[in-house]
Enzyme design. Sequence first.
Site, PDB file in Angstrom:
ATOM      1  N   HIS A 145      -4.344  22.794  68.775  1.00  0.00           N
ATOM      2  CA  HIS A 145      -5.187  21.685  68.313  1.00  0.00           C
ATOM      3  C   HIS A 145      -5.894  22.066  67.018  1.00  0.00           C
ATOM      4  O   HIS A 145      -6.468  23.140  66.915  1.00  0.00           O
ATOM      5  CB  HIS A 145      -6.248  21.352  69.364  1.00  0.00           C
ATOM      6  N   TYR A 184     -15.645  15.461  73.195  1.00  0.00           N
ATOM      7  CA  TYR A 184     -16.949  15.836  73.754  1.00  0.00           C
ATOM      8  C   TYR A 184     -17.866  14.629  73.602  1.00  0.00           C
ATOM      9  O   TYR A 184     -18.122  14.196  72.476  1.00  0.00           O
ATOM     10  CB  TYR A 184     -17.544  17.019  72.976  1.00  0.00           C
ATOM     11  N   PRO A 197     -20.394  26.463  79.749  1.00  0.00           N
ATOM     12  CA  PRO A 197     -19.024  26.282  79.274  1.00  0.00           C
ATOM     13  C   PRO A 197     -18.836  25.387  78.038  1.00  0.00           C
ATOM     14  O   PRO A 197     -17.733  25.314  77.498  1.00  0.00           O
ATOM     15  CB  PRO A 197     -18.309  25.670  80.485  1.00  0.00           C
ATOM     16  N   LYS A 221     -16.443  29.385  75.453  1.00  0.00           N
ATOM     17  CA  LYS A 221     -16.477  30.773  74.973  1.00  0.00           C
ATOM     18  C   LYS A 221     -16.271  31.839  76.046  1.00  0.00           C
ATOM     19  O   LYS A 221     -15.987  32.996  75.717  1.00  0.00           O
ATOM     20  CB  LYS A 221     -17.824  31.054  74.274  1.00  0.00           C
ATOM     21  N   TYR A 276     -16.375  27.371  66.853  1.00  0.00           N
ATOM     22  CA  TYR A 276     -15.487  26.857  67.899  1.00  0.00           C
ATOM     23  C   TYR A 276     -14.136  27.569  67.861  1.00  0.00           C
ATOM     24  O   TYR A 276     -13.609  27.988  68.899  1.00  0.00           O
ATOM     25  CB  TYR A 276     -15.323  25.341  67.747  1.00  0.00           C
TER      26      TYR A 276
HETATM   27  P1  FAD Z   1     -13.699  36.497  86.390  1.00  0.00           P
HETATM   28  O1  FAD Z   1     -12.675  35.538  85.925  1.00  0.00           O
HETATM   29  O2  FAD Z   1     -14.828  36.001  87.214  1.00  0.00           O
HETATM   30  O3  FAD Z   1     -12.948  37.657  87.142  1.00  0.00           O
HETATM   31  C1  FAD Z   1     -13.617  38.609  87.922  1.00  0.00           C
HETATM   32  C2  FAD Z   1     -12.705  39.027  89.054  1.00  0.00           C
HETATM   33  O4  FAD Z   1     -13.326  40.054  89.808  1.00  0.00           O
HETATM   34  C3  FAD Z   1     -12.433  37.893  90.022  1.00  0.00           C
HETATM   35  O5  FAD Z   1     -11.041  37.782  90.223  1.00  0.00           O
HETATM   36  C4  FAD Z   1     -13.167  38.294  91.298  1.00  0.00           C
HETATM   37  O6  FAD Z   1     -12.519  37.804  92.456  1.00  0.00           O
HETATM   38  C5  FAD Z   1     -13.123  39.788  91.196  1.00  0.00           C
HETATM   39  N1  FAD Z   1     -14.187  40.491  91.937  1.00  0.00           N
HETATM   40  C6  FAD Z   1     -15.462  40.110  92.164  1.00  0.00           C
HETATM   41  N2  FAD Z   1     -16.121  41.040  92.847  1.00  0.00           N
HETATM   42  C7  FAD Z   1     -15.242  42.043  93.075  1.00  0.00           C
HETATM   43  C8  FAD Z   1     -15.337  43.296  93.735  1.00  0.00           C
HETATM   44  N3  FAD Z   1     -16.460  43.691  94.320  1.00  0.00           N
HETATM   45  N4  FAD Z   1     -14.245  44.080  93.761  1.00  0.00           N
HETATM   46  C9  FAD Z   1     -13.091  43.698  93.175  1.00  0.00           C
HETATM   47  N5  FAD Z   1     -12.946  42.506  92.538  1.00  0.00           N
HETATM   48  C10 FAD Z   1     -14.008  41.706  92.487  1.00  0.00           C
HETATM   49  N6  FAD Z   1     -15.214  29.100  80.622  1.00  0.00           N
HETATM   50  C11 FAD Z   1     -14.816  28.259  79.703  1.00  0.00           C
HETATM   51  O7  FAD Z   1     -14.691  28.680  78.544  1.00  0.00           O
HETATM   52  N7  FAD Z   1     -14.542  26.937  80.036  1.00  0.00           N
HETATM   53  C12 FAD Z   1     -14.641  26.477  81.327  1.00  0.00           C
HETATM   54  O8  FAD Z   1     -14.371  25.331  81.628  1.00  0.00           O
HETATM   55  C13 FAD Z   1     -15.065  27.341  82.317  1.00  0.00           C
HETATM   56  N8  FAD Z   1     -15.195  26.947  83.607  1.00  0.00           N
HETATM   57  C14 FAD Z   1     -15.642  27.841  84.548  1.00  0.00           C
HETATM   58  C15 FAD Z   1     -15.797  27.463  85.890  1.00  0.00           C
HETATM   59  C16 FAD Z   1     -16.294  28.362  86.851  1.00  0.00           C
HETATM   60  C17 FAD Z   1     -16.466  27.916  88.298  1.00  0.00           C
HETATM   61  C18 FAD Z   1     -16.636  29.679  86.445  1.00  0.00           C
HETATM   62  C19 FAD Z   1     -17.188  30.663  87.469  1.00  0.00           C
HETATM   63  C20 FAD Z   1     -16.429  30.069  85.120  1.00  0.00           C
HETATM   64  C21 FAD Z   1     -15.951  29.175  84.159  1.00  0.00           C
HETATM   65  N9  FAD Z   1     -15.741  29.534  82.821  1.00  0.00           N
HETATM   66  C22 FAD Z   1     -15.336  28.666  81.900  1.00  0.00           C
HETATM   67  C23 FAD Z   1     -15.936  30.879  82.366  1.00  0.00           C
HETATM   68  C24 FAD Z   1     -14.627  31.673  82.306  1.00  0.00           C
HETATM   69  O9  FAD Z   1     -13.732  31.198  83.256  1.00  0.00           O
HETATM   70  C25 FAD Z   1     -15.019  33.100  82.515  1.00  0.00           C
HETATM   71  O10 FAD Z   1     -15.823  33.487  81.402  1.00  0.00           O
HETATM   72  C26 FAD Z   1     -13.848  34.062  82.679  1.00  0.00           C
HETATM   73  O11 FAD Z   1     -13.221  33.837  83.917  1.00  0.00           O
HETATM   74  C27 FAD Z   1     -14.330  35.513  82.574  1.00  0.00           C
HETATM   75  O12 FAD Z   1     -13.347  36.377  82.996  1.00  0.00           O
HETATM   76  P2  FAD Z   1     -13.721  37.708  83.767  1.00  0.00           P
HETATM   77  O13 FAD Z   1     -12.435  38.401  83.992  1.00  0.00           O
HETATM   78  O14 FAD Z   1     -14.816  38.403  83.066  1.00  0.00           O
HETATM   79  O15 FAD Z   1     -14.373  37.228  85.133  1.00  0.00           O
HETATM   80  C1  DHB Z   2     -12.279  23.125  78.646  1.00  0.00           C
HETATM   81  C2  DHB Z   2     -13.405  23.751  79.081  1.00  0.00           C
HETATM   82  C3  DHB Z   2     -14.488  23.861  78.236  1.00  0.00           C
HETATM   83  O1  DHB Z   2     -15.595  24.490  78.640  1.00  0.00           O
HETATM   84  C4  DHB Z   2     -14.455  23.334  76.964  1.00  0.00           C
HETATM   85  O2  DHB Z   2     -15.547  23.425  76.172  1.00  0.00           O
HETATM   86  C5  DHB Z   2     -13.316  22.715  76.537  1.00  0.00           C
HETATM   87  C6  DHB Z   2     -12.222  22.612  77.386  1.00  0.00           C
HETATM   88  C7  DHB Z   2     -11.114  23.004  79.556  1.00  0.00           C
HETATM   89  O3  DHB Z   2     -11.217  23.463  80.696  1.00  0.00           O
HETATM   90  O4  DHB Z   2     -10.085  22.445  79.140  1.00  0.00           O
END
Ligand code: FAD
Ligand code: DHB
Length: 392
Positions: free
Chosen positions: A72, A201, A293, A297, A385
């Site tokens: 995009h 948005y 979110p 980022k 962005y």
């Molecule tokens: P995570 O993806 O949380 O991965 C951490 C992993 O560690 C998980 O698989 C978990 O099961 C595992 N874990 C936890 N505790 C333990 C343990 N004790 N031992 C072993 N494993 C463990 N970001 C966006 O940019 N847009 C969005 O729309 C968006 N929606 C989101 C919706 C939700 C519900 C959440 C929670 C986050 C969202 N985010 C979004 C943020 C984005 O998804 C996260 O920033 C991203 O997943 C970060 O990755 P990570 O690997 O650091 O953490």
């Molecule tokens: C999506 C999530 C976001 O937080 C955003 O700012 C834009 C798109 C998505 O899940 O597609």
Amino acid sequence: MRTQVGIVGAGPAGLLLGRLLWLQGIESIVIETRSREYVESRVRAGVLEQGTVDILNEAGVGERMRRQGLVHHGIELSFRGRRHRVNMHELTGGRAITVYGQTEVVKDLIGARLDAGAEIFFEVDDVSVHGFDGESPKIRFRWAGEEREITCDFIAGCDGSHGVCRESIPEGALTVYERTYPFGWLGVLAESKPPSEELIYCHHERGFALFSMRSPQITRLYVQCDPHEEISTWPDDRIWGELETRLDAGGDLALKEGPIIQKGVTPMRSFVVEPMQYGRMFLAGDAAHIVPPTGAKGLNLAAADVRSLSRAFGDYYRAGKTEMLERYSQICLRRVWRAEHFSWWMTSLLHRFPDATPFQRRIQLAELEYVANSRAAATALAENYVGLPFTE
Ligand code: FAD
Ligand code: DHB
């Protein structure tokens, strides 16, 4: 068991770190509390910055993303019943974002890791981390009913916002910076054609809405809601009704309803710990910081953290250099705080705050008008962005 880097968590941060280490010949073991099916189907983020796309391509896991990801060049802002396009491509000297679900990134990374014969222990229990203030850290857990222990040189705490790694750092060693918002997002995935080819948005007097997608047939939609909302109070009809109202953008867009295949509420929070390391434990991704979110980022910051961490481990194992490991937090936190500010700003600009006065609502609209009509203001949004370049 013995390895060089013990990685706790198989989200994007842990899996990508494992891949970047493997490419440098550094061994790791990943442990994860959930099942493979669960982590591969956990619907979350969808927007990849150019820099994240580059990391995935360089890591050799970008083949499906290049085929199926949607590139995009702009986004739309909708307010006061009109839509305004921010041409990110033109404003940033040709940069873009790629819409490709986090579920797909995770599947690609797990597939690559297992193909390479590297280990992931799924469905582990009772994880604890020890000895990271000394030379020989240990990770203990139970797997398939048996107690296990990994001895490693370093622990990477990639276990998300509710993991054990950050919690195991002695009290007083970390400073927490935090803000919670008085709303959440109700997110749905629906089998219907997105209303527009780009993300929209929406600022609306009933609250924020976002129109995103996963493919030309699957749309990803969000509506601002109460952070403690019971999902049962949002039957599908109510969701479509709110989306329709908040899209209110001149009548040229048709919102097509379709079966809703996933629903969930995410509360919104800004959170940072400093530093992101303690002894031989390094935190990455959501374990160290959370953004609301709105600026998309979270996943991108996780990728930037592990890019730096993998380089720091590379320096250590290749040349015995510790300088980059020592500066890991400092390197990451500059980018983290930039993204924290941007996500807070986007959130503040676009949401309805329950306690906002009429004056504050007018200020919000004045700022939206400025972004829509000033090249300077639109450039500030666009460059954040698409993601700022990595500095080291
Ligand atoms: P995570 O993806 O949380 O991965 C951490 C992993 O560690 C998980 O698989 C978990 O099961 C595992 N874990 C936890 N505790 C333990 C343990 N004790 N031992 C072993 N494993 C463990 N970001 C966006 O940019 N847009 C969005 O729309 C968006 N929606 C989101 C919706 C939700 C519900 C959440 C929670 C986050 C969202 N985010 C979004 C943020 C984005 O998804 C996260 O920033 C991203 O997943 C970060 O990755 P990570 O690997 O650091 O953490
Ligand atoms: C999506 C999530 C976001 O937080 C955003 O700012 C834009 C798109 C998505 O899940 O597609």
